[in-house]
Design an enzyme around this catalytic site. Structure first.
Site, mmCIF file in Angstrom:
data_model
loop_
_atom_site.group_PDB
_atom_site.id
_atom_site.type_symbol
_atom_site.label_atom_id
_atom_site.label_comp_id
_atom_site.label_asym_id
_atom_site.label_seq_id
_atom_site.Cartn_x
_atom_site.Cartn_y
_atom_site.Cartn_z
ATOM 1 N N PHE A 167 0.859 -0.780 0.245
ATOM 2 C CA PHE A 167 -0.210 0.196 -0.051
ATOM 3 C C PHE A 167 0.715 0.922 0.088
ATOM 4 C CE2 PHE A 167 -2.364 3.281 3.509
ATOM 5 C CZ PHE A 167 -3.268 3.715 2.117
ATOM 6 N N SER A 227 2.058 -5.467 8.227
ATOM 7 C CA SER A 227 1.510 -4.835 9.022
ATOM 8 C C SER A 227 0.102 -4.924 9.726
ATOM 9 C CB SER A 227 1.298 -3.944 7.668
ATOM 10 O OG SER A 227 0.431 -4.190 6.954
ATOM 11 N N THR A 246 5.714 3.290 13.257
ATOM 12 C CA THR A 246 4.300 3.030 12.917
ATOM 13 C C THR A 246 4.353 4.161 14.469
ATOM 14 O OG1 THR A 246 2.262 2.302 13.912
ATOM 15 C CG2 THR A 246 4.429 0.616 13.682
ATOM 16 N N ASP A 247 2.985 4.551 14.166
ATOM 17 C CA ASP A 247 3.361 5.206 16.019
ATOM 18 C C ASP A 247 2.213 4.231 17.132
ATOM 19 O OD1 ASP A 247 0.318 4.448 14.937
ATOM 20 O OD2 ASP A 247 -0.617 6.765 15.611
ATOM 21 N N GLU A 248 2.337 3.004 16.592
ATOM 22 C CA GLU A 248 2.084 2.075 17.310
ATOM 23 C C GLU A 248 2.718 1.417 18.334
ATOM 24 O OE1 GLU A 248 -0.202 -0.979 15.650
ATOM 25 O OE2 GLU A 248 -1.766 0.561 14.574
ATOM 26 N N TYR A 275 2.291 -7.336 16.383
ATOM 27 C CA TYR A 275 2.823 -6.631 15.285
ATOM 28 C C TYR A 275 3.884 -5.005 15.870
ATOM 29 C CZ TYR A 275 2.138 -1.938 12.410
ATOM 30 O OH TYR A 275 2.651 -1.187 11.572
ATOM 31 N N ALA A 281 4.878 -4.557 18.542
ATOM 32 C CA ALA A 281 6.425 -4.939 19.847
ATOM 33 C C ALA A 281 6.974 -5.844 18.079
ATOM 34 C CB ALA A 281 5.728 -6.507 20.427
ATOM 35 N N SER A 282 7.153 -6.024 17.462
ATOM 36 C CA SER A 282 8.026 -6.380 16.441
ATOM 37 C C SER A 282 8.257 -5.207 15.822
ATOM 38 C CB SER A 282 7.266 -7.459 15.460
ATOM 39 O OG SER A 282 6.724 -6.848 14.534
ATOM 40 N N ASN A 308 -2.145 6.023 10.831
ATOM 41 C CA ASN A 308 -2.893 5.927 9.906
ATOM 42 C C ASN A 308 -2.813 6.182 8.956
ATOM 43 O OD1 ASN A 308 -4.207 4.601 13.001
ATOM 44 N ND2 ASN A 308 -5.425 2.690 11.788
ATOM 45 N N ASN A 309 -2.867 5.211 7.662
ATOM 46 C CA ASN A 309 -2.114 6.251 6.292
ATOM 47 C C ASN A 309 -4.079 5.240 5.505
ATOM 48 O OD1 ASN A 309 0.047 6.152 4.636
ATOM 49 N ND2 ASN A 309 -0.648 6.117 7.531
HETATM 50 P P1 NAD Z 1 1.411 -3.483 3.111
HETATM 51 O O1 NAD Z 1 0.811 -5.262 4.022
HETATM 52 O O2 NAD Z 1 0.419 -3.295 2.059
HETATM 53 O O3 NAD Z 1 2.756 -4.124 2.145
HETATM 54 C C1 NAD Z 1 3.214 -4.153 3.053
HETATM 55 C C2 NAD Z 1 4.571 -4.645 1.636
HETATM 56 O O4 NAD Z 1 5.805 -5.553 2.259
HETATM 57 C C3 NAD Z 1 3.843 -6.125 0.467
HETATM 58 O O5 NAD Z 1 4.602 -5.384 -0.627
HETATM 59 C C4 NAD Z 1 4.861 -7.327 1.153
HETATM 60 O O6 NAD Z 1 4.229 -8.155 0.150
HETATM 61 C C5 NAD Z 1 6.347 -6.537 1.870
HETATM 62 N N1 NAD Z 1 6.401 -8.336 2.173
HETATM 63 C C6 NAD Z 1 6.030 -8.661 3.498
HETATM 64 N N2 NAD Z 1 6.786 -9.215 4.239
HETATM 65 C C7 NAD Z 1 8.471 -9.825 2.999
HETATM 66 C C8 NAD Z 1 9.840 -9.675 3.104
HETATM 67 N N3 NAD Z 1 9.627 -10.306 3.670
HETATM 68 N N4 NAD Z 1 10.226 -9.716 2.415
HETATM 69 C C9 NAD Z 1 9.879 -8.772 1.156
HETATM 70 N N5 NAD Z 1 8.743 -7.856 1.158
HETATM 71 C C10 NAD Z 1 8.211 -8.644 1.690
HETATM 72 O O7 NAD Z 1 1.661 -2.127 4.704
HETATM 73 P P2 NAD Z 1 1.726 -0.899 4.498
HETATM 74 O O8 NAD Z 1 0.197 -0.791 5.305
HETATM 75 O O9 NAD Z 1 1.871 -0.224 3.160
HETATM 76 O O10 NAD Z 1 2.851 -0.716 5.541
HETATM 77 C C11 NAD Z 1 3.922 -0.100 5.245
HETATM 78 C C12 NAD Z 1 4.576 0.209 5.935
HETATM 79 O O11 NAD Z 1 4.252 1.397 6.757
HETATM 80 C C13 NAD Z 1 5.746 -0.864 6.981
HETATM 81 O O12 NAD Z 1 6.801 -1.072 7.743
HETATM 82 C C14 NAD Z 1 4.168 -0.484 8.265
HETATM 83 O O13 NAD Z 1 4.609 -0.945 9.292
HETATM 84 C C15 NAD Z 1 4.419 0.567 8.246
HETATM 85 N N6 NAD Z 1 3.436 2.134 8.278
HETATM 86 C C16 NAD Z 1 1.663 1.466 7.910
HETATM 87 C C17 NAD Z 1 1.195 2.131 8.873
HETATM 88 C C18 NAD Z 1 -0.346 2.674 7.905
HETATM 89 O O14 NAD Z 1 -1.172 2.731 8.018
HETATM 90 N N7 NAD Z 1 -0.615 1.473 6.931
HETATM 91 C C19 NAD Z 1 0.885 3.538 9.307
HETATM 92 C C20 NAD Z 1 2.335 3.985 9.498
HETATM 93 C C21 NAD Z 1 3.205 2.654 9.119
HETATM 94 O O1 DAU Z 2 -1.211 3.534 13.548
HETATM 95 C C1 DAU Z 2 -0.569 2.923 11.930
HETATM 96 C C2 DAU Z 2 -0.856 1.489 11.928
HETATM 97 O O2 DAU Z 2 -1.881 1.811 11.587
HETATM 98 C C3 DAU Z 2 -0.581 1.164 11.247
HETATM 99 O O3 DAU Z 2 0.907 0.241 11.649
HETATM 100 C C4 DAU Z 2 -0.263 -0.738 10.804
HETATM 101 O O4 DAU Z 2 0.041 -1.085 9.698
HETATM 102 C C5 DAU Z 2 -1.867 -0.218 10.303
HETATM 103 O O5 DAU Z 2 -2.737 -1.618 9.803
HETATM 104 C C6 DAU Z 2 -2.749 0.588 11.399
HETATM 105 O O6 DAU Z 2 -3.415 -0.224 11.981
HETATM 106 P P1 DAU Z 2 -4.339 0.014 13.046
HETATM 107 O O7 DAU Z 2 -4.626 -1.181 13.550
HETATM 108 O O8 DAU Z 2 -5.014 1.219 13.946
HETATM 109 O O9 DAU Z 2 -4.939 -0.484 11.553
HETATM 110 P P2 DAU Z 2 -6.961 -0.901 10.930
HETATM 111 O O10 DAU Z 2 -7.570 -0.036 9.897
HETATM 112 O O11 DAU Z 2 -6.847 -2.771 11.217
HETATM 113 O O12 DAU Z 2 -7.828 -1.117 12.159
HETATM 114 C C7 DAU Z 2 -7.926 0.924 12.796
HETATM 115 C C8 DAU Z 2 -9.099 0.519 13.621
HETATM 116 O O13 DAU Z 2 -10.614 -0.309 13.434
HETATM 117 C C9 DAU Z 2 -8.817 0.107 14.896
HETATM 118 O O14 DAU Z 2 -9.426 0.835 16.133
HETATM 119 C C10 DAU Z 2 -9.687 -1.093 15.098
HETATM 120 C C11 DAU Z 2 -10.999 -1.292 14.323
HETATM 121 N N1 DAU Z 2 -11.789 -1.503 13.176
HETATM 122 C C12 DAU Z 2 -10.980 -2.769 12.732
HETATM 123 C C13 DAU Z 2 -10.959 -3.814 11.412
HETATM 124 C C14 DAU Z 2 -10.358 -4.260 10.573
HETATM 125 C C15 DAU Z 2 -13.030 -2.860 13.691
HETATM 126 O O15 DAU Z 2 -13.209 -1.842 14.042
HETATM 127 N N2 DAU Z 2 -13.661 -3.102 12.250
HETATM 128 C C16 DAU Z 2 -12.371 -3.854 11.621
HETATM 129 O O16 DAU Z 2 -12.845 -4.801 11.079
#
Ligand code: NAD
Ligand code: DAU
Length: 349
Positions: free
Chosen positions: A13, A87, A130-132, A155, A157-158, A184-185
């Site tokens: 993403f 993620s 991440t902020d988590e 997640y 913790a990792s 969160n994005n």
């Molecule tokens: P995502 O799950 O959409 O994408 C992860 C990508 O990493 C995928 O393309 C997957 O194929 C690749 N990948 C996974 N395991 C792999 C491995 N062992 N080797 C090589 N590639 C591998 O994740 P995202 O939501 O785009 O998040 C990207 C980064 O940003 C992550 O590090 C996440 O912790 C961080 N982040 C995400 C958010 C969010 O809201 N989604 C917010 C803050 C930080």
């Molecule tokens: O804050 C950054 C993080 O945001 C990133 O590091 C993570 O990779 C990303 O997945 C995201 O984590 P969240 O757990 O906050 O995102 P998620 O979209 O899974 O959930 C957002 C909120 O919505 C959370 O409070 C849980 C709730 N939720 C989520 C799902 C999937 C629901 O209520 N129902 C659902 O089905």
């Protein structure tokens, strides 16, 4: 001579938005997108740039030492922007070990290869985090860069662990590193396991909208393109050894966000007002569910001059429109394994 930059997780993403930005904006860079193409990686996300002269895709797993070393040995890698990760919090609860392998071990494998063979004199290793890692907030306050780490899910913790390794490599080996911790994005190409695309998909298919607990948890939402622009700023102007918090200053209670989404979707799908909201179903809460995240982004704003470019109303509508006009993308990613994932996680809640 172009600078070669490895972006890991570029088929995911956020990674796909970062890769596209760098390929289009910086012809002086050669971008290698290193991605294992897990369930979350999708080359469809990058069809528009796959033929670009300064872009290359390499399918590789960051936990595979031999493959990662081979890349760094054979090419002069200027810098790494590391986004590859497992993620999704819910998946980390059912299968923590994958998160340790990719997020912790994979990060160390990459840093070792960069340290041994990369251009550490001129480039840097950028860990996107991440902020988590900071844990959870109560009703008041925001996460700053000095908030103590207190991760609550496997997640987070990792990710906290990988942040610590990155900082340790800076202290111990003087590796030039920088870290950012983002909220969160939301935006296009997000896998529909995450709240917003999952709800859009379910509304389209008139399926129940599973809201965890009472829906009172709060998240700070940032448009993914604004995260990509922040990554650009941190990569080019951030100071080595520093951490930068990135956030949208845009807090929403989950239930309010879902109601807003239902309202917009009703109007876009030509349904009667209130129709989609009838699908809202409260389900068993996520274990260890963090109550609230909110980011104080004043450091990146003051030091690097970054700020979000769109307001939430605009970004949210663009996002919904993207999912509505990319039916094929949504159908492709929700066929196959997604069905059993969904069944396992939601049928027993
Ligand atoms: P995502 O799950 O959409 O994408 C992860 C990508 O990493 C995928 O393309 C997957 O194929 C690749 N990948 C996974 N395991 C792999 C491995 N062992 N080797 C090589 N590639 C591998 O994740 P995202 O939501 O785009 O998040 C990207 C980064 O940003 C992550 O590090 C996440 O912790 C961080 N982040 C995400 C958010 C969010 O809201 N989604 C917010 C803050 C930080
Ligand atoms: O804050 C950054 C993080 O945001 C990133 O590091 C993570 O990779 C990303 O997945 C995201 O984590 P969240 O757990 O906050 O995102 P998620 O979209 O899974 O959930 C957002 C909120 O919505 C959370 O409070 C849980 C709730 N939720 C989520 C799902 C999937 C629901 O209520 N129902 C659902 O089905």
């Amino acid at each position: 001579m172009k600078k070669t930059i490895v972006i890991t997780g570029g088929a995911g993403f956020i990674g796909s938005h970062v890769v596209r930005r760098f390929v289009n904006k910086y012809p002086e860079y050669h971008i290698i997108n290193l991605d294992a193409l897990t369930y979350a990686g999708n080359l469809e996300n990058l069809r528009d740039i796959e033929g670009a002269e300064n872009y290359e895709f390499l399918k590789a797993d960051i936990t595979n030492i031999a493959d990662v070393e081979a890349l760094f040995k054979s090419r002069n890698i200027h810098s790494v922007i590391h986004l590859a990760a497992e993620s999704h919090v819910d998946r980390s609860i059912s299968n923590p070990i994958d998160f340790v392998m990719t997020n912790v071990v994979g990060t160390v494998v990459l840093m070792n290869a960069y340290k041994a063979y990369g251009d550490t004199q001129n480039g840097r290793f950028y860990h996107v985090s991440t902020d988590e890692v900071y844990g959870t907030l109560g009703d008041e306050g925001k996460f700053t860069e000095t908030t103590p780490y207190s991760p609550n899910s496997p997640y987070s913790a990792s990710k906290a662990s990988s942040d610590h390794f990155v900082r340790a490599y800076h202290e111990t080996f003087k590796l030039p590193v920088v870290i950012s911790n983002c909220s969160n994005n939301y935006g296009s190409h997000q896998f529909p396991e995450k709240l917003i695309p999952l709800m859009i998909h379910n509304i389209k298919n008139e399926k129940a909208l599973p809201v965890y607990g009472k829906g009172e948890n709060i998240r700070d939402w940032l448009w993914v393109e604004d995260h990509a622009s922040a990554i650009d700023a941190v990569f080019h102007q951030g100071r080595n050894g520093e951490t930068y918090n990135i956030g949208g200053n845009n807090e929403w209670k989950n239930i309010d966000l879902v109601h807003k989404l239902c309202e917009i979707m009703d109007s876009k799908l030509g349904k009667a007002a209130g129709e989609s909201a009838k699908l809202i179903t409260y389900v068993t809460d996520r274990a260890g569910h963090d109550f609230r995240y909110a980011i104080d982004a004043s450091k990146i704003e003051a030091e690097l001059g970054w700020k979000p470019s769109v307001n939430f109303a605009e970004g949210f509508e663009k996002t919904i429109d993207w999912y509505l006009s990319n039916d094929e993308w949504l159908s492709n990613v929700t066929s196959g394994n997604y069905q059993s994932y969904y069944e396992n996680l939601y049928s027993k809640r």
